[in-house]
Design a protein around this motif. Structure first.
Motif, PDB file in Angstrom:
ATOM      1  N   ARG A  29      -2.558  -1.471  -3.248  1.00  8.80           N
ATOM      2  CA  ARG A  29      -3.509  -0.354  -3.149  1.00  8.80           C
ATOM      3  C   ARG A  29      -2.789   0.993  -3.104  1.00  8.80           C
ATOM      4  NH1 ARG A  29      -8.208  -3.191   0.450  1.00  8.80           N
ATOM      5  NH2 ARG A  29      -7.914  -5.071  -0.736  1.00  8.80           N
TER       6      ARG A  29
ATOM      7  N   VAL B 112      -8.530   4.330   7.286  1.00  5.99           N
ATOM      8  CA  VAL B 112      -7.500   3.847   6.346  1.00  5.99           C
ATOM      9  C   VAL B 112      -7.301   2.342   6.540  1.00  5.99           C
ATOM     10  CG1 VAL B 112      -5.042   3.944   5.748  1.00  5.99           C
ATOM     11  CG2 VAL B 112      -6.317   6.067   6.085  1.00  5.99           C
TER      12      VAL B 112
ATOM     13  N   THR C 247       0.831  -1.216   0.000  1.00  5.85           N
ATOM     14  CA  THR C 247       0.000   0.000   0.000  1.00  5.85           C
ATOM     15  C   THR C 247       0.859   1.256   0.000  1.00  5.85           C
ATOM     16  OG1 THR C 247      -1.661  -1.218   1.297  1.00  5.85           O
ATOM     17  CG2 THR C 247      -1.924   1.169   1.173  1.00  5.85           C
TER      18      THR C 247
ATOM     19  N   ASP D 160      -7.853  -0.404   3.812  1.00  5.35           N
ATOM     20  CA  ASP D 160      -6.666  -1.181   3.444  1.00  5.35           C
ATOM     21  C   ASP D 160      -6.925  -2.681   3.584  1.00  5.35           C
ATOM     22  OD1 ASP D 160      -3.881  -1.362   2.715  1.00  5.35           O
ATOM     23  OD2 ASP D 160      -3.499  -1.972   4.798  1.00  5.35           O
TER      24      ASP D 160
ATOM     25  N   ILE E 196      -3.766   4.569  -1.477  1.00  8.58           N
ATOM     26  CA  ILE E 196      -4.761   5.283  -0.662  1.00  8.58           C
ATOM     27  C   ILE E 196      -4.353   6.752  -0.601  1.00  8.58           C
ATOM     28  CG2 ILE E 196      -5.815   5.473   1.623  1.00  8.58           C
ATOM     29  CD1 ILE E 196      -5.408   2.492   2.015  1.00  8.58           C
TER      30      ILE E 196
END
Ligand SMILES: NC(=O)c1ccc[n+]([C@@H]2O[C@H](COP(=O)([O-])OP(=O)(O)OC[C@H]3O[C@@H](n4cnc5c(N)ncnc54)[C@H](OP(=O)(O)O)[C@@H]3O)[C@@H](O)[C@H]2O)c1
Length: 270
Positions: free
Chosen positions: A122, A223, A75, A227, A124
């Motif tokens: 990911r 988050v 991430t 996540d 974010i």
């Protein structure tokens, strides 16, 4: 299982809280800083990397450093940001460019460079409720967050890589951002003498927000949810104010403008 995170803006506020959380859970965390004097604020065990959003060579060097240290990232969390505020009538275009450089282009630049490491992972972005575009006197900030959301959402739509892209839109969070924004915009405010009531209100409001906002840990919670969700939503709000901003933003522009003008008049002439 240990995961690998890259977090920018790790030396303050939301980025610092995220860094502390993910390292405390035994993950590998690359933590971005722009000011060497703040390195000591990073928790033990993180891998610090220098990145200044206003310096494209530092973004390139940061990406190269990360690529040379790991072959995958779970991430990437784009957190760093600043606020350019003031009256659109007077704001210098150079300030608008700075706003977009820090809040948009730097994130795109770093993300594009790290995409090959993010397959299956990911991105974010810490956007803002300002992305809903309903707040006067912080138009550059709001526009930068909207642009961030639009460009990254399009990246996710277009991309053939399997990378999930998520926007987190916090409401007011008690971090140093508010005091920094007063300081950074002092020069700009001084050219807004014809808007003195409005600027005074903005400054007073920023001071209150820096104390009374939600704790950064509320953003961390969301988050973590985004996540870890198997199928994360493309967008999450944090706080009731952000939810209200989203709702109000659906009003027709004419109605919305009347409402905002009325509220602003009420508050600046109180
Ligand atoms: N606080 C809120 O109410 C709120 C609400 C919605 C969204 N957000 C967003 O959340 C994110 C984090 O903000 P925060 O509230 O945690 O504020 P903060 O405490 O001021 O943190 C901002 C971080 O960005 C870094 N940064 C700023 N300009 C930079 C540049 N040119 N190059 C590299 N790094 C830079 C700062 O570095 P230094 O530590 O060196 O200053 C700091 O680490 C921002 O994107 C902000 O827009 C905040």
């Amino acid at each position: 299982m240990e995961k690998t995170y890259v977090i920018t803006g790790a030396t303050s506020g939301i980025g610092k809280a995220l860094t502390e959380y993910f390292i405390s859970k035994g993950n590998k965390v690359f933590a971005g800083y722009r000011d060497e004097n703040k390195l000591k604020l990073l928790p033990e065990g993180v891998i610090p990397f220098y990145i200044d959003s206003m310096k494209s060579d530092s973004i390139e060097a940061a990406a190269k450093f990360i690529q040379s240290t790991t072959d995958s990232i779970d991430t990437l969390i784009n957190v760093s940001g600043c606020v350019v505020a003031g009256a659109m009538e007077h704001l210098p275009v150079s300030e608008l460019r700075r706003q977009f450089e820090v809040n948009v282009f730097a994130h795109i630049d770093l993300s594009q460079r790290l995409l090959p490491l993010l397959e299956g992972g990911r991105i974010i972005n810490i956007s803002s409720m300002s992305s809903f575009g309903i707040f006067p006197f912080i138009a550059p900030y709001s526009a930068s967050k909207r642009a961030l959301d639009i460009m990254f959402n399009a990246m996710g739509l277009e991309m053939k890589k399997n990378i999930k892209i998520i926007s987190i839109k916090p409401g007011v969070i008690a971090t140093p951002l508010w005091e920094k924004s007063i300081k950074e915009n002092e020069n700009g405010f001084s050219t807004c003498q014809d808007y003195q009531n409005e600027i005074n209100f903005m400054v007073k409001n920023a001071r209150t927000n820096g104390i009374k906002g939600l704790p950064a840990e509320k953003v961390v919670q969301i988050v973590v949810k985004a996540d870890s969700a198997r199928n994360p939503r493309p967008s999450y709000t944090v706080g009731l104010d952000a939810k209200a901003a989203e709702l109000i933003s659906h009003l027709p522009q004419g109605v919305l403008n009347k409402l905002i003008k009325y509220k602003l008049h009420q508050r600046t002439n109180a």
